[in-house]
Design an enzyme around this catalytic site. Structure first.
Site, PDB file in Angstrom:
ATOM      1  N   GLU A  94       0.806  -1.206   0.000  1.00 20.83           N
ATOM      2  CA  GLU A  94       0.000   0.000   0.000  1.00 20.83           C
ATOM      3  C   GLU A  94       0.845   1.264   0.000  1.00 20.83           C
ATOM      4  OE1 GLU A  94      -2.817  -1.566   3.431  1.00 20.83           O
ATOM      5  OE2 GLU A  94      -1.426  -0.081   4.160  1.00 20.83           O
ATOM      6  N   CYS A 108       2.976   8.488   1.378  1.00 18.59           N
ATOM      7  CA  CYS A 108       3.659   7.538   2.256  1.00 18.59           C
ATOM      8  C   CYS A 108       3.791   6.216   1.490  1.00 18.59           C
ATOM      9  CB  CYS A 108       2.801   7.378   3.516  1.00 18.59           C
ATOM     10  SG  CYS A 108       3.432   6.129   4.619  1.00 18.59           S
TER      11      CYS A 108
END
Ligand code: SF4
Length: 347
Positions: A94, A108
């Site tokens: 992710e 991120c």
């Protein structure tokens, strides 16, 4: 790599120049190709219309350009977006886009599938380590998210311990910094570590990047419990390594401190933290723990957070309180992956 073709997104400038030299091409061709890939988003060689047809055919034979699209995206009401990517071996990872003021955004990104470090407050830690990400898999998270809007800052703070995948992460940083590519400046990229001391020392000598250290405790007793890496590299080794990093790179080190109710959020902790960080060029990012069903840890009270922050500020430390964003979309690292793998990938 597909059928022994080299993925050009895995190459630094020097490696791309070597590859081109092997094809009998001049160095300046690297600049042309990098611009096509990273600035104009070319996904194949046919699009590179200012290269001779015979050169494009040579490239087609020997190389490829990987291109990612997320398998799933979740958007929170505060604008935070989580992207889930499926890898060629079926694993997944992710990346999270966090909107900032002035229409800027921080991305991120992950550096490993899973993580071996086992931090108690982290969902990813409970998966264990599956594998390291290759440089192009780190870079492609940024390329894919850029198709969804500009990204001003990158943080290596998603799944995985970046310094546990040292060589691939250093190479990915070199690629993110390429002038003719994505052109991120070293001040716009932050690497977050749980505290691998020898690698922190090695990093300062290899490449420039902002360093963030996940601290979360002021005694070895509590840090041993929260972060098993502390048993290998206790505070008496970690803090001097951070001090040396700040001196050598002339940068401030950021200490991340997750405040957990009743565990590390007392006035005595705040006092010890000030003492511990004395003389280290740094700032402290406080994050209030985000309670969830899978863990017994408690969120701190608003008053404990305020008092903790005030104590640091009054003693001259730069201490910001980071809002925990995206609470309605599986906020902490690893939560989207956990959810999607337990249930159907449809969201
Ligand atoms: Fe790994 Fe970071 Fe999670 Fe610790 S916090 S287990 S280093 S991903």
């Amino acid at each position: 790599m597909i059928q022994n073709k080299i993925d050009l997104k895995s190459l630094t400038r020097a490696e791309l120049e070597l590859f081109l030299a092997d094809l009998g091409k001049e160095k300046y061709r690297a600049r042309q190709i990098l611009r096509w890939i990273y600035q104009r988003g070319a996904g194949n060689f046919k699009q590179m219309t200012d290269l001779a047809k015979s050169f494009r055919e040579q490239l087609e034979d020997r190389a490829m350009i990987s291109h990612w699209s997320p398998e799933a995206v979740e958007t929170s009401c505060d604008g935070t977006r989580k992207y889930l990517f499926r890898l060629d071996d079926g694993e997944s990872l992710e990346a999270v886009r966090i909107p900032m003021e002035d229409a800027r955004a921080t991305l991120c990104i992950s550096t490993q599938v899973g993580c071996a470090m086992g931090c108690q407050f982290c969902m990813t830690g409970s998966f264990g380590l599956k594998r390291n990400l290759r440089p192009e898999e780190i870079v492609n998270q940024v390329c894919a998210a850029l198709e969804d809007g500009p990204i001003s800052n990158i943080v290596l703070m998603g799944m995985g311990e970046p310094l546990h995948n040292f060589e691939n992460v250093v190479k990915a940083l070199e690629i993110l910094y390429l002038d003719d590519g994505l052109g991120y400046g070293t001040r716009r990229v932050t690497l977050s570590t749980c505290g691998l001391v020898p690698e922190i020392q090695a990093l300062a000598k290899r490449i420039r990047v902002q360093l963030a250290v996940s601290l979360n405790a002021t005694t070895d007793e509590i840090r041993d419990r929260l972060m098993p890496i502390n048993r290998r590299y206790p505070l008496s080794e970690l803090i001097p390594a951070c001090r040396a990093y700040a001196q050598e790179t002339r940068q401030r080190v950021t200490f991340e401190y997750i405040l957990i109710g009743g565990l590390n959020d007392s006035p005595a902790d705040a006092k010890r933290l000030v003492k511990l960080l004395h003389g280290v060029r740094c700032k402290v990012n406080l994050i209030a723990y985000n309670e969830h069903d899978a863990s017994d840890f408690k969120a701190p009270t608003d008053q404990a957070v305020k008092e903790f922050q005030n104590h640091l500020l009054q003693r001259g430390l730069v201490a910001t309180l980071r809002a925990s964003k995206g609470q309605d979309i599986s906020a902490a690292c690893g939560q989207l992956k956990a959810k999607l793998e337990k249930h159907s990938p449809a969201i």
